[in-house]
Design an enzyme around this catalytic site. Structure first.
Site: not given
Length: 284
Positions: A69, A164, A168, A199
């Site tokens: 983890d 997000y 990035k 994916t």
């Protein structure tokens, strides 16, 4: 005889990380495959650390599974301690681990998403730093190295909202600053922007859309970025490009890399934006 490449790819149970690990395995690398998924059913999208490690070995490399983890700093330290004991060095670190829930990229306002969407900044940004922190001495002792943060156009354009975008953009700047401090040790750090990927998660999402609403553009294979990373590590342009956020499709053209089907994926620069220009303080 050339030394075998020793690499760590984080978050490689499935998706981009799995593809990158397999591509590095194709080049004969030893790849430490990390992630939380201990078995195929650990995620609704399938995949596991052991499955990816076996695929790396089947591709011609040596896949070493490490279930971890990446929010656990002590476990991350133990991972790089294992690399040190096994090989005493590291060539490539790929920071790809990301804790994505199913709402992060949905087109809904951030205040309507579950608050645990912010976990992407823990495993997805902070985790990049922690892995790089423990990898640095192994890379330095090797005398040559490459750190790659997997990136996306969402760093400069609207894509999935503020969480997000912050992850990035932060990963890009982290690579730039690390590159500055690592340059004298012959270690490059870059962010590589991936396009639309084929994916498991992407396929599941596209399947929920009406056929006429699904994007028509061909998607990059998950292995494409791994091919680019392998070529960049061996390229004499490695240090010249250090510190930059690089569009994978454009870097592939520069390095003569194609996707697994021989195609040349497209850059989305004109549609989604360009990597930022670095200040002179970061260019030396």
């Amino acid at each position: 005889m050339e030394k075998e490449i020793i690499a760590v790819v984080t978050g490689a149970s499935r998706g981009a990380g799995k593809g990158i690990a397999i591509a590095l395995g194709t080049s004969g690398a030893v790849v430490y495959v990390t992630g939380r998924s201990s078995n195929y059913d650990s995620s609704e999208f399938g995949g596991s650390v052991k499955e990816t490690a076996q695929a790396v070995t089947d591709a011609g490399g040596n896949g070493i599974p490490v279930i971890i983890d990446h929010s656990d700093d002590e476990a991350v330290a133990a991972l790089f301690g294992q690399v040190r004991r096994d090989y005493g060095r590291l060539d490539i670190l790929v920071n790809n681990a990301a804790k994505l829930n199913n709402q992060v990229a949905l087109p809904i306002p951030f205040w309507e998403k579950s608050l645990d969407s912010i976990d992407l900044l823990t495993v997805g940004l902070r985790s990049h730093f922690v892995s790089s922190y423990y990898a640095a001495q192994l890379l330095i002792s090797n005398g040559k190295g490459l750190i790659v943060n997997t990136g996306h156009y969402g760093a400069v354009s609207y894509f999935g909202g503020p969480i997000y975008g912050a992850q990035k953009a932060g990963a890009d700047k982290m690579a730039a600053d690390m590159a500055k401090e690592l340059r004298t040790y012959n270690i490059a750090a870059v962010s590589i922007w991936m396009g639309g990927l084929d994916t498991e998660r992407a396929r599941a999402y596209l399947a929920t859309l009406p056929v006429d609403a699904r994007p028509g553009a061909k998607r990059e294979s998950p292995q494409f970025t791994g091919r680019i990373i392998s070529a960049l590590y061996n390229s004499d342009k490695r240090m010249d490009l250090s510190g930059q956020a690089l569009i994978g499709a454009e870097l592939a053209n520069m390095l003569g890399v194609s996707d697994i089907d021989g195609s040349q994926p497209s850059s989305y620069r004109a549609i989604l934006g360009s990597p930022p220009v670095l200040h002179p303080s970061l260019q030396c």
